[in-house]
Design a protein around this motif. Structure first.
Motif, PDB file in Angstrom:
ATOM      1  N   GLN A  35       0.825  -1.187  -0.138  1.00  0.00           N
ATOM      2  CA  GLN A  35       0.026   0.155   0.056  1.00  0.00           C
ATOM      3  C   GLN A  35       1.068   1.316  -0.146  1.00  0.00           C
ATOM      4  OE1 GLN A  35      -2.470   0.601   3.177  1.00  0.00           O
ATOM      5  NE2 GLN A  35      -3.920   1.969   2.440  1.00  0.00           N
ATOM      6  N   TYR A  36       0.798   2.066  -1.223  1.00  0.00           N
ATOM      7  CA  TYR A  36       1.656   3.228  -1.135  1.00  0.00           C
ATOM      8  C   TYR A  36       1.089   4.193  -2.210  1.00  0.00           C
ATOM      9  CZ  TYR A  36       5.914   5.467  -2.416  1.00  0.00           C
ATOM     10  OH  TYR A  36       7.058   6.476  -2.715  1.00  0.00           O
ATOM     11  N   GLN A  37       1.013   5.388  -1.746  1.00  0.00           N
ATOM     12  CA  GLN A  37       0.417   6.559  -2.453  1.00  0.00           C
ATOM     13  C   GLN A  37      -1.013   6.094  -2.838  1.00  0.00           C
ATOM     14  OE1 GLN A  37       3.452   7.815  -5.611  1.00  0.00           O
ATOM     15  NE2 GLN A  37       4.527   8.638  -3.994  1.00  0.00           N
ATOM     16  N   ASN A  38      -1.693   5.772  -1.992  1.00  0.00           N
ATOM     17  CA  ASN A  38      -3.215   5.644  -2.505  1.00  0.00           C
ATOM     18  C   ASN A  38      -3.455   4.681  -3.338  1.00  0.00           C
ATOM     19  OD1 ASN A  38      -4.142   7.743  -0.482  1.00  0.00           O
ATOM     20  ND2 ASN A  38      -3.792   9.191  -2.144  1.00  0.00           N
ATOM     21  N   GLY A  39      -2.527   3.439  -3.204  1.00  0.00           N
ATOM     22  CA  GLY A  39      -2.768   2.470  -4.300  1.00  0.00           C
ATOM     23  C   GLY A  39      -2.056   1.202  -3.721  1.00  0.00           C
ATOM     24  N   TRP A  40      -2.326   0.097  -4.412  1.00  0.00           N
ATOM     25  CA  TRP A  40      -1.675  -1.281  -4.249  1.00  0.00           C
ATOM     26  C   TRP A  40      -0.581  -1.615  -5.210  1.00  0.00           C
ATOM     27  CZ3 TRP A  40      -1.579  -3.232   0.473  1.00  0.00           C
ATOM     28  CH2 TRP A  40      -2.630  -2.934   1.258  1.00  0.00           C
ATOM     29  N   TRP A  41       0.647  -1.679  -4.992  1.00  0.00           N
ATOM     30  CA  TRP A  41       1.825  -1.956  -6.036  1.00  0.00           C
ATOM     31  C   TRP A  41       2.246  -3.384  -5.809  1.00  0.00           C
ATOM     32  CZ3 TRP A  41       2.497   2.121  -9.459  1.00  0.00           C
ATOM     33  CH2 TRP A  41       2.018   3.243  -9.074  1.00  0.00           C
TER      34      TRP A  41
END
Length: 78
Positions: free
Chosen positions: A25-31
């Motif tokens: 979870q990073y910068q309002n998303g899932w990477w």
């Protein structure tokens, strides 16, 4: 859907094996990232696109799952 969320919630707390693909979870998303190593405490080193590494807390990681609509089930991604 609620049962899935609860199951993933429990799995999130388990250690992620080195080399396993997970989501960060990073910068309002899932990477999608790969676990590279476990640091002291609750810290994990993950790598994005074989270039960028981050040291993050375990609660920012979740299993990498893919939804199989034909079988109406969640499968572990590769």
């Amino acid at each position: 859907m609620q049962a899935f969320e609860q199951r993933v919630g429990r799995r999130r707390r388990a250690p992620a094996p080195v080399g396993e693909q997970v989501e960060l979870q990073y910068q309002n998303g899932w990477w999608p990232v790969v676990v590279k190593k476990k640091e002291r405490g609750d810290k994990w080193v993950v790598e994005y696109e074989e270039q960028i590494t981050h040291t993050v807390k375990r609660d920012l990681l979740r299993p990498y799952l893919i939804y199989n609509s034909a079988g109406a089930q969640w499968l572990k991604g590769k």
